[in-house]
Enzyme design. Structure first.
Site, PDB file in Angstrom:
ATOM      1  N   TYR A 148      19.791  37.336  76.105  1.00  0.00           N
ATOM      2  CA  TYR A 148      18.447  36.488  75.332  1.00  0.00           C
ATOM      3  C   TYR A 148      17.891  37.459  74.411  1.00  0.00           C
ATOM      4  CZ  TYR A 148      13.884  34.745  75.035  1.00  0.00           C
ATOM      5  OH  TYR A 148      12.867  33.862  74.411  1.00  0.00           O
ATOM      6  N   GLU A 236      14.167  32.522  68.157  1.00  0.00           N
ATOM      7  CA  GLU A 236      14.488  32.745  69.781  1.00  0.00           C
ATOM      8  C   GLU A 236      16.315  32.352  69.702  1.00  0.00           C
ATOM      9  OE1 GLU A 236      13.649  29.745  72.756  1.00  0.00           O
ATOM     10  OE2 GLU A 236      12.720  31.484  74.150  1.00  0.00           O
TER      11      GLU A 236
END
Ligand code: ADP
Ligand code: MG
Length: 427
Positions: A148, A236
């Site tokens: 991530y 993101e």
């Protein structure tokens, strides 16, 4: 709408709060532009960030064509909606999953037919889901590891921060909650820019080994450069993954943009797809009004986000439920008051209207004139409770009284909320 996951993760970690677009839970006065994944990925590809090859389709036939043109060993089909959690979502066509892998181009057609025109519900969508108009048809790559990565503006460190976790994939919030030690942060000095030791340290923390380490650091640097270039508030990438062939790839993308930068990011803002925005919200924005929809039946017409929250709370305290609130803001024009009324009454859920204006900069007489004009022209059918206070309030009260319209006036906020709730109960 979907709140920012990265912001959420930082909040969970006790860092500063970032304003998301989370209706109800938070009151925001600013809306951040959000683009679809395919649009964000185009920006990324144009700026040297590695994404898989893809096409966008808005029909099953087009998706099939795209799949054939890609000549890929395997295809990944992704429903394009602004909310995340698509992988685990469900369509009202019965199809499970907003992300599908297939080796057969004909299957692409069959799957797309069950996606386009149907609503996809995920953990982040409003009830009933969001209608899918487009699918992304991309070359699937094997993913050997999912990490991530996000870059966002964080108030606590007065600038950008890099957030990453070796535990990427679908549920980063869960990682932040259960294993916060697996979330890593690097604060970036906006003047010095991102440093090589920071990108390399993040690559290490994410577990990229051997030649992948430098590749990941390089991708992170490019993502940061893109973040600055497009005036993003958040980038993101989840998953930020690696393939067995030794490539670091951004498999998903979510970019939010700072609305204050609209004047210098015209091309990006022109891509704004408002089909997922509440139509009343978009309409309100045209008149410089901030509208937030909720699920009750009392419309609130206020000035200022603080007063909006207080009004909603007091309605709640008296056993009522706000249907929405419309924030007039500062320098109000009479015509805006009229538009505001039009928007509030367009919502069929509304059974009463509560006006709560504190005239500091705002002149109450302008509001009163706007109200009487709107009431006459729109032939208001629901009870109206008005509480005005501040600049020129006596003149405003006189205007309302002499109008002869069925307006209930209230002395203070408490009285106003009580009367609004009672006006519905009476019926
Ligand atoms: P969302 O975050 O909305 O669920 P993602 O784009 O992250 O959507 O997709 C969900 C999952 O699907 C990913 O975690 C990944 O495992 C898989 N996936 C996404 N894109 C690809 C791709 N190009 N190739 C292979 N698998 C993919
Ligand atoms: Mg994802």
């Amino acid at each position: 709408m979907a709140a920012s996951m990265a912001g959420h993760v930082l909040r969970q970690l006790g860092a500063s709060s970032l304003l998301g677009r989370n209706k109800g839970a938070q009151v925001t006065t600013r809306r951040w532009l959000n683009l679809q994944e395919y649009q964000s990925k185009k920006l990324m590809a144009d700026n040297g960030v590695t994404v898989q090859r893809f096409f966008v389709a808005d029909s099953a036939g087009e998706a099939l064509e795209a799949a054939k043109r890609l000549k890929a060993r395997e295809i990944v089909l992704k429903a394009q909606i602004l909310a995340g959690g698509r992988g685990k979502g469900v369509f009202d066509s019965g199809l499970k999953g907003g992300v599908h892998l297939t080796k057969d181009p004909n299957k692409v057609e069959v799957l797309t037919k069950q996606m386009i025109g149907y609503h996809l519900s995920t953990k982040q969508t409003p009830q009933g889901g969001v209608k899918v108009n487009k699918v992304m048809v991309a070359e699937a790559l094997d993913i050997s590891r999912e990490t991530y990565l996000a870059i966002l503006m964080d108030r606590a460190c007065n600038g950008p921060v890099l957030v990453g976790s070796p535990q990427g994939g679908v549920d980063i919030e869960e990682v932040a909650e259960k294993t916060p030690e697996l979330i890593f942060k690097e604060e970036i000095d906006i003047f010095d820019g991102i440093q090589d030791n920071q990108t390399l340290r993040m690559a290490d923390n994410l577990g990229f080994k051997g030649p992948l380490r430098q590749q990941a650091a390089d991708q992170i640097k490019r993502l940061y450069q893109l973040f600055l270039k497009v005036d993003a508030t958040q980038v993101e990438v989840n998953p930020f993954g690696e393939t067995p062939e030794g490539q670091v790839v951004c498999f998903d993308a979510k970019i939010n943009f700072d609305d204050n930068a609209q004047f210098r990011q015209k091309e990006i803002f022109a891509m704004d797809d408002t089909s997922e925005t509440d139509p009343i919200e978009s309409e309100a924005a045209k008149y410089d009004l901030k509208y937030i929809g909720m699920d009750g039946n009392i419309a609130c017409f206020v000035n200022g986000a603080g007063l909006a929250m207080a009004t909603c709370d007091i309605i709640d305290l008296h056993g009522g439920k706000p249907a929405n609130f419309l924030d007039l803001g500062g320098g109000v024009q009479e015509s805006q008051v009229y538009q505001a009324f039009k928007l509030l009454t367009a919502d069929p859920k509304v059974e009463a209207i509560l006006i709560n204006i504190f005239g500091g900069i705002v002149n109450c007489a302008i509001i009163a004139n706007g109200i009487t004009k709107a009431c006459r022209e729109l032939e208001l059918k629901v009870p109206l409770v008005v509480r005005l206070e501040g600049t020129n309030v006596n003149e405003a009260k006189r205007i309302l009284k002499e109008s002869g319209l069925p307006i209930t006036s209230a002395n203070d906020l408490d009285d106003a909320a009580r009367k609004a709730v009672a006006s519905i109960r009476k019926k």
